[in-house]
Design a protein around this motif. Structure first.
Motif, PDB file in Angstrom:
ATOM      1  N   ALA A  82     -22.194 109.641  65.455  1.00  0.00           N
ATOM      2  CA  ALA A  82     -21.220 108.894  64.651  1.00  0.00           C
ATOM      3  C   ALA A  82     -21.911 107.796  63.837  1.00  0.00           C
ATOM      4  N   ASP A  83     -22.954 107.184  64.399  1.00  0.00           N
ATOM      5  CA  ASP A  83     -23.736 106.189  63.650  1.00  0.00           C
ATOM      6  C   ASP A  83     -24.427 106.847  62.460  1.00  0.00           C
ATOM      7  N   ILE A  84     -25.016 108.014  62.689  1.00  0.00           N
ATOM      8  CA  ILE A  84     -25.712 108.734  61.615  1.00  0.00           C
ATOM      9  C   ILE A  84     -24.715 109.166  60.544  1.00  0.00           C
ATOM     10  N   PHE A  85     -23.562 109.667  60.958  1.00  0.00           N
ATOM     11  CA  PHE A  85     -22.510 110.046  60.014  1.00  0.00           C
ATOM     12  C   PHE A  85     -22.149 108.852  59.135  1.00  0.00           C
ATOM     13  N   ALA A  86     -21.916 107.694  59.755  1.00  0.00           N
ATOM     14  CA  ALA A  86     -21.530 106.491  59.017  1.00  0.00           C
ATOM     15  C   ALA A  86     -22.620 106.078  58.033  1.00  0.00           C
ATOM     16  N   ALA A  87     -23.862 106.086  58.484  1.00  0.00           N
ATOM     17  CA  ALA A  87     -24.974 105.697  57.612  1.00  0.00           C
ATOM     18  C   ALA A  87     -25.090 106.634  56.412  1.00  0.00           C
ATOM     19  N   CYS A  88     -24.959 107.925  56.649  1.00  0.00           N
ATOM     20  CA  CYS A  88     -25.062 108.894  55.553  1.00  0.00           C
ATOM     21  C   CYS A  88     -23.874 108.805  54.600  1.00  0.00           C
ATOM     22  N   LEU A  89     -22.708 108.519  55.124  1.00  0.00           N
ATOM     23  CA  LEU A  89     -21.520 108.371  54.277  1.00  0.00           C
ATOM     24  C   LEU A  89     -21.631 107.128  53.395  1.00  0.00           C
ATOM     25  N   LEU A  90     -22.073 106.023  53.975  1.00  0.00           N
ATOM     26  CA  LEU A  90     -22.096 104.747  53.266  1.00  0.00           C
ATOM     27  C   LEU A  90     -23.342 104.540  52.412  1.00  0.00           C
ATOM     28  N   VAL A  91     -24.452 105.152  52.827  1.00  0.00           N
ATOM     29  CA  VAL A  91     -25.714 105.006  52.100  1.00  0.00           C
ATOM     30  C   VAL A  91     -26.285 106.407  51.851  1.00  0.00           C
ATOM     31  N   PRO A  92     -25.687 107.121  50.906  1.00  0.00           N
ATOM     32  CA  PRO A  92     -26.176 108.479  50.629  1.00  0.00           C
ATOM     33  C   PRO A  92     -27.641 108.444  50.187  1.00  0.00           C
ATOM     34  N   LYS A  93     -28.411 109.352  50.713  1.00  0.00           N
ATOM     35  CA  LYS A  93     -29.856 109.341  50.453  1.00  0.00           C
ATOM     36  C   LYS A  93     -30.185 109.456  48.971  1.00  0.00           C
ATOM     37  N   HIS A  94     -29.451 110.272  48.230  1.00  0.00           N
ATOM     38  CA  HIS A  94     -29.757 110.417  46.805  1.00  0.00           C
ATOM     39  C   HIS A  94     -29.528 109.104  46.055  1.00  0.00           C
ATOM     40  N   MET A  95     -28.537 108.334  46.477  1.00  0.00           N
ATOM     41  CA  MET A  95     -28.286 107.045  45.825  1.00  0.00           C
ATOM     42  C   MET A  95     -29.318 106.016  46.253  1.00  0.00           C
ATOM     43  N   LEU A  96     -29.709 106.052  47.517  1.00  0.00           N
ATOM     44  CA  LEU A  96     -30.728 105.126  48.003  1.00  0.00           C
ATOM     45  C   LEU A  96     -32.042 105.370  47.269  1.00  0.00           C
ATOM     46  N   ARG A  97     -32.396 106.639  47.074  1.00  0.00           N
ATOM     47  CA  ARG A  97     -33.609 106.968  46.315  1.00  0.00           C
ATOM     48  C   ARG A  97     -33.545 106.388  44.898  1.00  0.00           C
ATOM     49  N   ALA A  98     -32.388 106.478  44.288  1.00  0.00           N
ATOM     50  CA  ALA A  98     -32.224 106.001  42.914  1.00  0.00           C
ATOM     51  C   ALA A  98     -32.373 104.484  42.799  1.00  0.00           C
ATOM     52  N   TYR A  99     -31.932 103.747  43.817  1.00  0.00           N
ATOM     53  CA  TYR A  99     -31.947 102.288  43.754  1.00  0.00           C
ATOM     54  C   TYR A  99     -33.161 101.634  44.404  1.00  0.00           C
ATOM     55  N   LYS A 100     -33.876 102.345  45.262  1.00  0.00           N
ATOM     56  CA  LYS A 100     -34.902 101.688  46.068  1.00  0.00           C
ATOM     57  C   LYS A 100     -36.020 101.049  45.251  1.00  0.00           C
ATOM     58  N   GLY A 101     -36.325 101.572  44.090  1.00  0.00           N
ATOM     59  CA  GLY A 101     -37.369 100.978  43.265  1.00  0.00           C
ATOM     60  C   GLY A 101     -36.924  99.753  42.496  1.00  0.00           C
ATOM     61  N   PHE A 102     -35.625  99.495  42.470  1.00  0.00           N
ATOM     62  CA  PHE A 102     -35.084  98.391  41.683  1.00  0.00           C
ATOM     63  C   PHE A 102     -34.547  97.248  42.527  1.00  0.00           C
ATOM     64  N   ALA A 103     -34.417  97.455  43.816  1.00  0.00           N
ATOM     65  CA  ALA A 103     -33.794  96.436  44.663  1.00  0.00           C
ATOM     66  C   ALA A 103     -34.510  96.364  46.008  1.00  0.00           C
ATOM     67  N   ASP A 104     -34.548  95.160  46.570  1.00  0.00           N
ATOM     68  CA  ASP A 104     -35.128  95.021  47.902  1.00  0.00           C
ATOM     69  C   ASP A 104     -34.051  95.317  48.953  1.00  0.00           C
ATOM     70  N   THR A 105     -34.426  95.240  50.211  1.00  0.00           N
ATOM     71  CA  THR A 105     -33.514  95.597  51.298  1.00  0.00           C
ATOM     72  C   THR A 105     -32.231  94.760  51.277  1.00  0.00           C
ATOM     73  N   ALA A 106     -32.363  93.469  51.059  1.00  0.00           N
ATOM     74  CA  ALA A 106     -31.172  92.605  51.036  1.00  0.00           C
ATOM     75  C   ALA A 106     -30.245  92.998  49.888  1.00  0.00           C
ATOM     76  N   GLU A 107     -30.806  93.293  48.741  1.00  0.00           N
ATOM     77  CA  GLU A 107     -29.985  93.705  47.599  1.00  0.00           C
ATOM     78  C   GLU A 107     -29.334  95.059  47.847  1.00  0.00           C
ATOM     79  N   LEU A 108     -30.086  95.965  48.447  1.00  0.00           N
ATOM     80  CA  LEU A 108     -29.522  97.277  48.779  1.00  0.00           C
ATOM     81  C   LEU A 108     -28.377  97.139  49.774  1.00  0.00           C
ATOM     82  N   SER A 109     -28.523  96.221  50.720  1.00  0.00           N
ATOM     83  CA  SER A 109     -27.449  95.969  51.684  1.00  0.00           C
ATOM     84  C   SER A 109     -26.177  95.543  50.962  1.00  0.00           C
ATOM     85  N   GLU A 110     -26.322  94.697  49.964  1.00  0.00           N
ATOM     86  CA  GLU A 110     -25.156  94.257  49.193  1.00  0.00           C
ATOM     87  C   GLU A 110     -24.584  95.391  48.358  1.00  0.00           C
TER      88      GLU A 110
END
Length: 126
Positions: A82-110
């Motif tokens: 259920a934790d993995i489901f929630a993480a994948c639903l809220l932080v889709p990997k394709h979107m994380l890949r798109a943003y990771k070069g432009f934002a740090d962890t704190a910004e990504l959290s926001e």
């Protein structure tokens, strides 16, 4: 999906430990109204994971609201899933890949409205 989300106050002795729970009988997710907003979001997604994946588990004697402090010790596989489901639903990997070069962890959290821990854990899989 016909699942209602209710923000509730838990009894003082458990409020600090419980984020939420799902009741299959009433199709309701109960969320601790006293937790931070990003925790509420994750809790709803986690409990939705139970609703979609774990009906038998949630209806069993084994299901119980897990204390937040019990992140890794003896955590049932269904809780991890259920934790993995929630993480994948809220932080889709394709979107994380798109943003990771432009934002740090704190910004990504926001951006994703989750805790830094969720972002850090999802980064391990991209």
């Amino acid at each position: 999906m016909g699942i209602n989300v209710l923000y509730v106050g838990f009894e003082a002795d458990v409020s600090k430990d419980i984020s939420g729970l799902y009741d299959f009988q009433t199709k309701r997710i109960f969320v601790n109204k006293d937790i931070p907003a990003n925790r509420k979001t994750f809790t709803i997604a986690h409990e939705l994971g139970h609703a979609l994946l774990h009906e038998e588990y949630v209806r069993s004697q084994n299901y119980q609201a897990m204390p937040r402090s019990n992140y890794h010790e003896d955590k049932p596989a269904e809780e991890v899933e259920a934790d993995i489901f929630a993480a994948c639903l809220l932080v889709p990997k394709h979107m994380l890949r798109a943003y990771k070069g432009f934002a740090d962890t704190a910004e990504l959290s926001e951006i994703f409205a989750v805790s830094s821990d969720v972002v850090v854990n999802q980064m391990k899989f991209i």
